[in-house]
Design an enzyme around this catalytic site. Structure first.
Site, PDB file in Angstrom:
ATOM      1  N   ASP A   1       0.929  -1.083  -0.155  1.00 35.00           N
ATOM      2  CA  ASP A   1       0.122   0.063   0.025  1.00 35.00           C
ATOM      3  C   ASP A   1       0.878   1.293  -0.045  1.00 35.00           C
ATOM      4  O   ASP A   1       1.891   1.125   0.093  1.00 35.00           O
ATOM      5  CB  ASP A   1      -0.946  -0.008   1.132  1.00 35.00           C
ATOM      6  CG  ASP A   1      -2.230   0.793   1.011  1.00 35.00           C
ATOM      7  OD1 ASP A   1      -2.297   1.648  -0.060  1.00 35.00           O
ATOM      8  OD2 ASP A   1      -3.200   0.507   1.698  1.00 35.00           O
TER       9      ASP A   1
HETATM   10  C1  BGC Z   1      -5.359   2.949   0.006  1.00 37.54           C
HETATM   11  C2  BGC Z   1      -5.447   2.059  -0.870  1.00 37.54           C
HETATM   12  C3  BGC Z   1      -5.318   2.582  -2.377  1.00 37.54           C
HETATM   13  C4  BGC Z   1      -4.033   3.329  -2.681  1.00 37.54           C
HETATM   14  C5  BGC Z   1      -3.874   3.845  -3.720  1.00 37.54           C
HETATM   15  C6  BGC Z   1      -3.984   3.733  -0.065  1.00 37.54           C
HETATM   16  O1  BGC Z   1      -3.972   5.040   0.626  1.00 37.54           O
HETATM   17  O2  BGC Z   1      -5.036   2.438   1.412  1.00 37.54           O
HETATM   18  O3  BGC Z   1      -6.653   1.272  -0.831  1.00 37.54           O
HETATM   19  O4  BGC Z   1      -5.414   1.433  -3.369  1.00 37.54           O
HETATM   20  O5  BGC Z   1      -3.902   4.428  -1.562  1.00 37.54           O
HETATM   21  O6  BGC Z   1      -4.559   4.879  -4.374  1.00 37.54           O
END
Ligand code: BGC
Length: 758
Positions: free
Chosen positions: A283
């Site tokens: 993430d």
């Molecule tokens: C979130 C994810 C997301 C990623 C990319 C993160 O802050 O937890 O769920 O896919 O950002 O946007």
């Protein structure tokens, strides 16, 4: 946690998919988005041979570049030329093509970039939020969302989506409860994700991110092995069984081990036990967050978990645990060579990660079709079939919580006053993670009602619900009582029927939106009180992304419709339900507490030696609450008609370890309108080696019945339904009695039992 096999759940099959709402959604969403685990591209050598041939030509630097995932704000042409692996959040098809040309034409090995996006509940055609879709208890809703979402995403040149999000949660304080299917683990891709209208799905966030302590976003999670295996892992497993191509590790730590440094979940379970052969991305900056924060200057970039002293160690931990791609932070490319030279990571670990990434790129058909037809990208968005599906999905997702004296359906020939801060709103209707959806795409409730009514429709805002974000956000700015309330009362007085549009802004749910108070924001309750004092029937329509505490709302309002954030067709879909064109049939996929102190309260909880009893003292109750139950239970929801259940029968009084038992029940529409009922089957294992949840949903079926019609619904139970994971993570099927409950909610009382033999 121990390293033992997680048993196959037959959740791809429709019936057994029902075993857990979220696992079902996961497999269906994977099915709708992409479509297979194709092992070879049509007409060419097997994918694995291509992967190995390409890998053999790569330098260490090129390999580390493939392991880098950059955001739209970070990516430069120079990165594309060096051979960056992936880019996310870029949604301009021309820019995507331009960068892809640099990667394919100018990088030494011509490896295409995998472009990704958070298509969570629609790309441009925004569907209801996932928690809403789960309320439909209709797998077709999730499939339609994923299918149209994939078509619009792929038409833009994006070949990977960061969904399904399958984090089970028992905590309505946590804002991301809106992004998944609730408190039961049941819940996206097609048959070949190289198809032009398909994308590779990424199941996230591994693992147990839905249970942060105190419901506070990104917080730590401490969890027993049995709970992890029984409640939290099954939806990820379902997604893997359905062929999900990629996965994302989570921000949170489980039992002290952060998701992106967790060898047990990322490698031992995901790859070892479940056979996953795609890639895992971290993430956002989750690899850098493994580092300890410096004591003096904490603003030195992402940090905090304190399992790594510095960037190199963070990269070492993440790579060794099985995190193949690093999102946003750059420790792999910065320190990979150094770590290898020091013997802290092996070339095999790097090669495995790059193989996983290349395998997905070949399967996605990226080498054959790296570019998008920019001229067609716009025409693929918001097409009539997608918009119609979003409307049907939204009305199917709504839950009728209260309807005293048949306040609903409304009469479309009468004069209607639409009142409230969300009454003529378009922005909030899209909910959190609105993709590339635009407010102007959305139909407001006022517009929807006006379109369907032949009477006069008025709109009075009453108060503002600002979209400010922390640290500027101040709860006192939410719907403050004032002169607008007087205007609302005047409008209500002169109308025949009143619709109050209340709830949350879309900024109040989704990522980083935990709330310590889940009442209606600001003075919305006071607005209800003012309207209720008129003594005129009215309906509260709620737009929100989490369970709210509705005790005071229910005490004052004759009718409540939970509409969630319904997406682009919000106003039309709510009007369909309010005027009775659609008879609501959704059910709650999550409990609504009486008050915040009851949290966590969920239907599938474990028993205690002193079960809650409000008639005495020494038991598991709250002294100041005269109930053991939530305000609205899991599985609950009303209809404009009524249903009765009869003649529950089991095919056998015993079940062998390898056998099955069929449960049949009759469900009858006893009212005068056609409607849908969700027949739900729960079990309880009264005597087991570890205490079993008081109820576990094992199957459901949403059926449509004409007035007077009876249908027989049957469910098959087998070892996968009655067994459970023990505290060693081992799946066991124990002999003994199983109680079956069938009915219209988790409070179903119709019961029969059978015995599992030795
Ligand atoms: C979130 C994810 C997301 C990623 C990319 C993160 O802050 O937890 O769920 O896919 O950002 O946007």
């Amino acid at each position: 946690m121990t390293r033992v096999r997680l048993r196959r759940h037959r959740i791809v099959n429709r019936r057994h998919a029902a075993v857990a709402v979220l696992a079902l959604t996961a497999s269906l969403l994977v099915g709708g988005l992409a479509a297979s685990n194709a092992t070879s591209a049509p007409g060419g050598p097997p994918v694995e041979a291509k992967v190995n041939a390409l890998l053999a030509k790569m330098t260490l630097e090129e390999k580390l570049e493939q392991m880098q995932l950059l955001s739209d704000g970070q990516i430069t042409e120079a990165d594309a030329q060096k051979g960056v692996g992936g880019v996310f959040s870029l949604t301009d098809p021309q820019k995507i093509n331009d960068l892809q040309h640099v990667a394919v034409d100018k990088s030494r090995l011509h490896i295409p970039i995998l472009f990704a996006f958070d298509t969570i509940h629609g790309f441009r055609t925004v569907f209801p939020i996932p928690l809403g879709e789960a309320s439909s208890f209709d797998p077709g809703v999730a499939t339609a969302d994923a299918t149209f979402g994939a078509r619009e995403t792929a038409a833009t040149g994006i070949k990977q989506v960061y969904s399904p999000m399958v984090d089970v949660s028992h905590d309505p304080r946590w804002g991301r409860i809106s992004e998944a299917a609730g408190e039961d683990p049941h819940g996206d891709q097609g048959a070949n994700y190289s198809a032009a209208d398909k994308v590779v799905a990424s199941v996230k966030h591994l693992a147990a991110y839905g249970q942060p302590e105190g419901g506070r976003e990104y917080n730590t999670t401490d969890m027993s092995t049995q709970l992890l295996y029984n409640l939290y892992l099954p939806p990820y497993k379902a997604a893997v069984d359905a062929g999900v191509g990629t996965a994302m590790c989570s921000f949170n730590a489980i039992n002290g081990v952060p998701g992106c440094a967790n060898q047990e979940t990322e490698t031992d379970i995901l790859r070892g036990q479940w056979g996953f052969d795609g890639f895992v991305e971290s993430d956002y900056t989750a690899v850098a967050e493994l580092r300890a924060c410096p004591p003096v200057n904490p603003n030195s970039g992402p940090c905090g978990h304190g399992v790594a002293a510095d960037g190199p160690q963070a990269a070492q931990l993440a790579i060794s645990a099985g995190t193949d791609m690093e999102m946003v932070s750059t420790n792999y490319v910065d320190f990979g060579r150094q770590l290898l030279a020091q013997g802290k990571i092996t070339l095999r670990e790097i090669n495995d990660a790059v193989r996983n990434i290349l395998r997905v790129k070949f399967r996605a058909g990226l080498f054959e079709h790296p570019y998008v037809d920019v001229s067609q990208a716009g025409a693929a968005q918001l097409r009539p079939d997608a918009v119609a599906a979003a409307r049907a999905a939204a009305s199917k997702s709504m839950v009728l919580l209260k309807n005293d004296n048949s306040t609903l359906p409304l009469d479309s020939t009468k004069n209607t006053a639409v009142i409230g801060p969300l009454g003529d709103d378009q922005h909030d209707m899209l909910g959190p993670w609105w993709g590339t959806g635009r407010p102007e795409d959305a139909v407001s409730l006022y517009t929807g009602i006006k379109t369907q009514s032949t009477g006069t429709t008025t709109f009075t805002k009453a108060c503002d619900l600002p979209n400010t974000e922390p640290p500027q956000y101040n709860p006192a700015d939410d719907c403050p009582a004032g002169a607008g309330f007087d205007q609302a009362v005047a409008a209500a007085k002169s109308a025949d029927q009143v619709v109050l549009a209340l709830g949350e802004t879309r900024e109040m749910s989704g990522e980083a939106t935990s709330r310590s108070n889940i009442d209606l924001p600001g003075d919305e309750q006071q607005l209800i009180d003012r309207i209720a004092a008129l003594g005129k029937p009215f309906t509260v329509v709620l737009f929100n992304g989490r369970p709210l505490t509705l005790t005071d709302v229910a005490a004052k309002s004759p009718a409540i419709l939970e509409a969630w954030f319904p997406g682009v067709q919000a106003g039309n879909a709510v009007a369909d339900v309010l005027f009775g064109k659609v008879n609501p049939g959704g059910k709650l996929p999550v409990s609504f507490p009486v008050n915040i102190g009851q949290v966590p309260i969920y239907y599938n909880h474990e028993p205690t030696g002193r079960p809650c009893d409000i008639t005495s003292k020494y038991n598991s109750r709250y002294r100041d609450l005269n109930t053991c139950d939530p305000l609205y239970s899991f599985g609950y929801g009303l209809s404009y008609t009524t249903f009765s259940f009869s003649n529950l029968q089991l095919s056998s009084a015993t079940m062998s370890q390898r056998g099955s038992v069929k449960a049949r029940v009759n469900v009858t529409n006893t009212g005068s309108r056609a409607g849908d009922e969700v027949v739900q089957l729960y079990i309880h294992d009264p005597v087991a080696s570890i205490s079993q949840p008081v109820r576990r949903l094992r199957d459901f079926d949403r059926v449509t019945l004409q007035p007077g019609q009876t249908k027989t619904v049957s469910f098959t139970l087998d070892r996968n339904d009655v067994g459970f994971y023990d505290n060693m993570g081992k799946f066991v099927v124990e002999p003994g009695q199983i109680d079956v409950y069938v009915g219209d909610s988790s409070q179903a009382t119709m019961t029969k039992s059978f015995t599992v033999s030795r």
